[in-house]
Write an enzyme that holds these catalytic residues in place. Structure first.
Site, PDB file in Angstrom:
ATOM      1  N   LYS A   1       6.026   7.649  -0.638  1.00  0.00           N
ATOM      2  CA  LYS A   1       6.288   8.865   0.145  1.00  0.00           C
ATOM      3  C   LYS A   1       7.801   9.075   0.159  1.00  0.00           C
ATOM      4  O   LYS A   1       8.480   8.756   1.146  1.00  0.00           O
ATOM      5  CB  LYS A   1       5.751   8.657   1.564  1.00  0.00           C
ATOM      6  CG  LYS A   1       5.268   9.887   2.258  1.00  0.00           C
ATOM      7  CD  LYS A   1       5.037   9.578   3.724  1.00  0.00           C
ATOM      8  CE  LYS A   1       3.594   9.514   4.095  1.00  0.00           C
ATOM      9  NZ  LYS A   1       3.411   9.374   5.572  1.00  0.00           N
TER      10      LYS A   1
ATOM     11  N   ARG B   1      -9.168   1.900   7.828  1.00  0.00           N
ATOM     12  CA  ARG B   1      -8.772   1.133   6.637  1.00  0.00           C
ATOM     13  C   ARG B   1      -9.893   1.053   5.611  1.00  0.00           C
ATOM     14  O   ARG B   1      -9.655   0.890   4.423  1.00  0.00           O
ATOM     15  CB  ARG B   1      -8.379  -0.298   7.019  1.00  0.00           C
ATOM     16  CG  ARG B   1      -7.132  -0.416   7.895  1.00  0.00           C
ATOM     17  CD  ARG B   1      -6.706  -1.876   7.961  1.00  0.00           C
ATOM     18  NE  ARG B   1      -5.775  -2.163   9.034  1.00  0.00           N
ATOM     19  CZ  ARG B   1      -4.460  -2.026   8.959  1.00  0.00           C
ATOM     20  NH1 ARG B   1      -3.907  -1.574   7.871  1.00  0.00           N
ATOM     21  NH2 ARG B   1      -3.696  -2.339   9.991  1.00  0.00           N
TER      22      ARG B   1
ATOM     23  N   ASP C   1       0.828  -1.207   0.000  1.00  0.00           N
ATOM     24  CA  ASP C   1       0.000   0.000   0.000  1.00  0.00           C
ATOM     25  C   ASP C   1       0.864   1.258   0.000  1.00  0.00           C
ATOM     26  O   ASP C   1       0.572   2.209  -0.728  1.00  0.00           O
ATOM     27  CB  ASP C   1      -0.973   0.015   1.195  1.00  0.00           C
ATOM     28  CG  ASP C   1      -0.285  -0.240   2.527  1.00  0.00           C
ATOM     29  OD1 ASP C   1       0.864  -0.728   2.524  1.00  0.00           O
ATOM     30  OD2 ASP C   1      -0.891   0.035   3.573  1.00  0.00           O
TER      31      ASP C   1
HETATM   32  C1  PRP Z   1       3.003  -0.222   6.315  1.00  0.00           C
HETATM   33  C2  PRP Z   1       3.066  -0.590   4.842  1.00  0.00           C
HETATM   34  C3  PRP Z   1       4.442  -1.139   4.670  1.00  0.00           C
HETATM   35  C4  PRP Z   1       5.233  -0.362   5.696  1.00  0.00           C
HETATM   36  C5  PRP Z   1       5.940   0.742   5.009  1.00  0.00           C
HETATM   37  O1  PRP Z   1       2.629  -1.363   7.042  1.00  0.00           O
HETATM   38  O2  PRP Z   1       2.092  -1.545   4.481  1.00  0.00           O
HETATM   39  O3  PRP Z   1       4.512  -2.520   4.924  1.00  0.00           O
HETATM   40  O4  PRP Z   1       4.319   0.190   6.651  1.00  0.00           O
HETATM   41  O5  PRP Z   1       6.720   1.456   5.905  1.00  0.00           O
HETATM   42  P1  PRP Z   1       8.293   1.566   5.718  1.00  0.00           P
HETATM   43  O6  PRP Z   1       8.547   1.880   4.273  1.00  0.00           O
HETATM   44  O7  PRP Z   1       8.654   2.719   6.625  1.00  0.00           O
HETATM   45  O8  PRP Z   1       8.933   0.291   6.153  1.00  0.00           O
HETATM   46  P2  PRP Z   1       2.242  -1.313   8.588  1.00  0.00           P
HETATM   47  O9  PRP Z   1       3.443  -1.674   9.405  1.00  0.00           O
HETATM   48  O10 PRP Z   1       1.585  -0.004   8.893  1.00  0.00           O
HETATM   49  O11 PRP Z   1       1.207  -2.519   8.691  1.00  0.00           O
HETATM   50  P3  PRP Z   1      -0.233  -2.690   8.049  1.00  0.00           P
HETATM   51  O12 PRP Z   1      -0.047  -2.892   6.559  1.00  0.00           O
HETATM   52  O13 PRP Z   1      -0.791  -3.915   8.705  1.00  0.00           O
HETATM   53  O14 PRP Z   1      -1.028  -1.447   8.348  1.00  0.00           O
END
Ligand code: PRP
Length: 186
Positions: free
Chosen positions: A137, A171, A106
Site C-alpha cells: 500500500k 482473517r 501480508d
Molecule cells: C500488519 C502487517 C505488518 C504491519 C504493516 O500487522 O502484518 O506486520 O501491520 O504495517 P506497517 O507497514 O504500517 O508497519 P498487524 O500489526 O496488523 O498484526 P497481524 O499481522 O497480527 O494482524
C-alpha cells in the site's frame, strides 16, 4: 466492534479474488524458486496476518527450505495505525547467520514494522535478506523499504481477508476485500 455473522456482508468490494491470489502466489513461488536455485532459503513469517500467504507460498517454492515464525506488535498504535515501536512477542526459533532469509509479510503499509524487523534480523548476520509481501500500500509509506517481491499493489483502502484482520476477525476470508466503513466506525 462485533463482526456480522455473515462476514461477507461487511465487505463492500472484493479487491482480489481467491483465484487471483492463488495465481499470483504461484508466480511468486516460481520466481523465488528460480532466483534462489541452488540455495536453501529460510522463510520467516511475521504472524499473524501472513499465515495463509506463508502456507500457500511455501508450497509453491520448489527448493529445500526452512521456515521460522515471528510475532510482533506495535506499542501505542491503534487498531488501524502502527506506531513504529515494535515489541517482539515471539522471536526466531533458530539462528539465521549465513542463511538466505526471505521475510514473508501480508501487507506493507507505513513500512515502520518492516523497517524495524529488517534492522533486527540483519543484526543476526544472515547471508542475504529480502522481503516478500503479498500486498503493498505505497500511498501510506512513511519509510522507504526495499521490497524484493510484491504480490499486488493496492490502493489506500481498509482491506481484510486472506490473513488480514479488523479486530482479529475476517482473517479466514479466502479473498481480500474492502471493509464497509459501517463495520469499523461502530
Ligand atoms: C500488519 C502487517 C505488518 C504491519 C504493516 O500487522 O502484518 O506486520 O501491520 O504495517 P506497517 O507497514 O504500517 O508497519 P498487524 O500489526 O496488523 O498484526 P497481524 O499481522 O497480527 O494482524
Amino acid at each position: 466492534m462485533k463482526a456480522s455473522q455473515d462476514m461477507k456482508a461487511d465487505v463492500a468490494e472484493v479487491l482480489l479474488t481467491e483465484e487471483q491470489i492463488a495465481a499470483r502466489v504461484a508466480e511468486l513461488g516460481r520466481q523465488i524458486s528460480a532466483d534462489y536455485a541452488g540455495h536453501e532459503v529460510t522463510l520467516v513469517s511475521v504472524l499473524k496476518g501472513s499465515l495463509p500467504f506463508m502456507a500457500d507460498l511455501m508450497r509453491r517454492i520448489d527448493l529445500p527450505l526452512r521456515i521460522d515464525l515471528m510475532e510482533v506488535s506495535s506499542y501505542g498504535g491503534t487498531a488501524t495505525e502502527s506506531s513504529g515501536l515494535v515489541r517482539i512477542l515471539k522471536d526466531l526459533s533458530a539462528p539465521i547467520d549465513g542463511r538466505d532469509v526471505l521475510l514473508v509479510e501480508d501487507i506493507i503499509d507505513t513500512g515502520l514494522t518492516l523497517n524495524y524487523l529488517l534492522r533486527y534480523l540483519k543484526g543476526k548476520n544472515p547471508r542475504s535478506i529480502k522481503v516478500c509481501a503479498l500486498l503493498d500500500k505505497p500511498a501510506r509509506r512513511l519509510v522507504e523499504i526495499p521490497l524484493g517481491y510484491v504480490g499486488f499493489e493496492i490502493p489506500d483502502a481498509f482491506v481484510v481477508g486472506y490473513g488480514l484482520d479488523f479486530g482479529e476477525v475476517y482473517r479466514n476470508l479466502r479473498f481480500v476485500g474492502v471493509l464497509r466503513p459501517a463495520a469499523y466506525e461502530s
